[in-house]
Design a protein around this motif. Sequence first.
Motif: not given
Lengths: 296, 292, 339
Positions: C30-33, C38-40, C44-46, C305-308
């Motif tokens: 889950v965390i890696s995904a 977030s990286k990719f 868009a994922l803010v 980037s780590y928030y998700f």
Amino acid sequence: MNFLIAQAPATPPLNFWNGDNATAGLWIKIIIGLVLGFALMIGLLFAPTRMRRPIVVTFTFLAGLFWMVQWLWPRAGEGVTEPTNATEGVALWLKDALPVVTDFANILTAFLLGLGIYSLVSIHGKRLIKKQTDWVFSGILLLSIVIMMIFGYADWLTRLGEGAAKVELVPGFWNRGRDLLFDGMLQQMDAAMFSLIAFFILSAAYRAFRIRSIESTILLSTALIVMISIMGAIVFMLDSAAAPVSNNLKLSEIAGWITGSLQTPAIRAINFGVGVGALAMGIRLWLSLDRGGVSG
Amino acid sequence: MQWADTGWINILFVLVLITAMLTMILTNIKRSKASREGLYIRRIAGLNAIDEAIGRSTEMGKPVLMVPGIGGLNAISVQALNIFAYVTRTAARFANPIRLCCADAAVYTVAQEIISDVYNKEGLADRYDQDSVRFVSDRQFAFAAGVSGIILREQTAATFFLGEFFAESLIFAETANSIGAIQVASSTETTQTPFFIAACDYVLIGDEFYAASAYLSREPVLVGSLVGQDIGKILIAGYVLLGVAFNSAQQFERTTDPDTQTSRPLKSDERLMYMIFNPDPNRGKPKEEEEK
Amino acid sequence: MADLAQEERTFGEKLQSLPRQVLYLILIVVISASVIASKFAGPALVLPNKPGNNAIEFYATVMNVPEGSTVAIQSDWTNSTRGESAGQLESLLRILMRRNVKFMVYSLADPQAPQVARDTIARITLERKLKGEREYKRWDDWISLGFFPNGEGTAKSIQSDIRKAFKGKRDVSPEGPRDVYQSPVLKNIQTLDDLGLYINITASKTIDVLIERLKFKPARFGDFEVKNKLGSMCTGVMGPETVNYYSAGLLFGLVVGLNGVVEMETLMENGVNWPEGKKTVEYAKDKQLVVPGWTGKQNYARGTSYYFALHTGMALLILAVLAGNIGMWLARSGKGKNA
């Protein structure tokens, strides 16, 4: 010793506890210190057994008394170097003595660290020599200690004086070696150990947070609110939904209330208890009221 | 209200409190020594579990592990070692092996003395293994890795984590939990107590840690000191209530603003309690005058 | 026997006693995904975030410290807590560099902390250079004072005489190693109160040492009042203890954990009560206070980037707790039927 102080240069500040380099006064102080130290050690070795406790009690009391007086005695004003009255005299003496007493403690700790390393080497050395279970790990540990010491010492030598800033610009072999061992390996292994906590939090929470009683239900409910309050996106949605009804129903408000009105006072109360406990323990140690604690 | 800005009232305030607490502690020690039945102290579940834990490790023939935290030699580690002396004495009587792991060289040296002393006093000097008290590492996570290794390799049946613990607390507790060890723990760090509660069988919270030696030994000095501590806490609570009363009363007080010369309620930093603990000679003067 | 017992286990019993290895595997996946996603996904994922008063006050104070003044950064963290502390230092550095505020960095907690802080400064300096912004120069704009092993003693001497506290320390200048007091960063600092602010970024209890030993006089940056120049950026675990000091008025502001980094990044993007911000961040305590942001600049960074991953991690934790409880309830009700 006043004549020494009068003739001394302004820096470093000279006092009762030190002296100018390579002067007779300093040598006399060193010799007096050594003689007193040896006399004390021999005295302690030959002291009759029944005298040992009073000696330990006296030393403990005097050591504690220094810190008590240091804490309570009024400070001399800023920039005062010559005492104008007895209070200032004692204050200045305490100020001069502080680094010396701290050094005593540091030197003692350094010797004790030697004992600690001896414990490590002795346990793992024995295991290695006798090839007991897991002796390979003991070998790796001892090898790591030696390599780290060599690179650490060599690195320290290159950083002496102005070397420190030069090393920052152009690191040499020993500096790169130490960086690899310290930053490249030890630091990363530290981080890896720390990150294990994430896994342990998950398994501990899964096992421990069970609704078994009223208390555990309250604990679980508050924990869930606080956990959700960390998830900004969820808070944003729930707050937007609650806003038209009442501001007090907003999740951020409820979580803030739990933190500010329940958690913070509870932590303060526990800290008060711990502080008073430490104070009581301190006074018992200082006055040697404990007789070996629970060991009887 | 400028008199509150002297800077010495807060010192007096604290000094009176500490002196009163010390007096209470010393008086109760004296009272406890004089009392025949001893003073009453309540039951603490975590401490009753100590004997149960040692008994279980004796049945299984596995060692008892003790860790006095990662702090230096201070009141906390000395208190932890005091409790460990009790654990060791019980373990020694049943010829149960012990492991005491230290992260500080000074604590290690004192621990060695205390533990060997326990065996000598019990007349079981031959059962004392010098390697049972160990210095592992003074780096936090190296220590965590070392102790976890010992837990897993030696399959310790009972573990005691008492003292100053930080982020390594959960690593120890979960590792020990994974092998089914019975665990008694306490950290003086409030941030770590929840981790211990989640993973350990019994947890001493806050100053229960300091009550442990009194509870286990019932020695008059320790019991008296504990009663004195409790009175000290009541005194602190009294001080807090006093602050609450003053602040609440002053909510209704009004003052003339030095800048605008109009009447307004007192700001939080103009209340007596705030001023006593934050002395500032410039307070209350108009801005221009203060800037000069 | 053991196999038989395994076979007889009901769904509820299985759900309440999942093997820890399974939980660990789910967490890794889950965390890696989440981090990779977030990286990719990038901007868009803010995810939305509502900064708390503690973070708003921290941001507002840092944004008001006068240009050219010197901020002391006591950086007491190492790689272990980089997930939280690195983002905190990065956001602070971005603000200070954009506002031309000088800073000195040192540690009272760990010998490796100064190197970790210098690496972070190098990263932000490079980021600015690549964007064509003014290069922040060591010696002229910032200095590194290294590590002080005796934290209590050093804090005490910083309080009593800051001109003596860093005596003998040298740092890299264009002319070679020089005494730090000759640097423009420390040249005009005579007392503790000459510092613009004193900020502690920590993963441990070092703020206690400072609270006990440093005493700042209340100050004014123009119209902006600062009751205390000490501020803290701490890890999530240290948050509950540090909140004590914030709520007692001993800190000008407080940034806690990864959530705090996201709060800082949100504030940098939107400001406080700032009409030009993309979203309105309200400060309920003082609606007149307006603090601008830096819309269009590199504000969303490590925290965002780590928030998700923080969301998915917390969701997993909540799900695990719920699963355990549902399993327990099912197992109990099942037993009741059998009886």
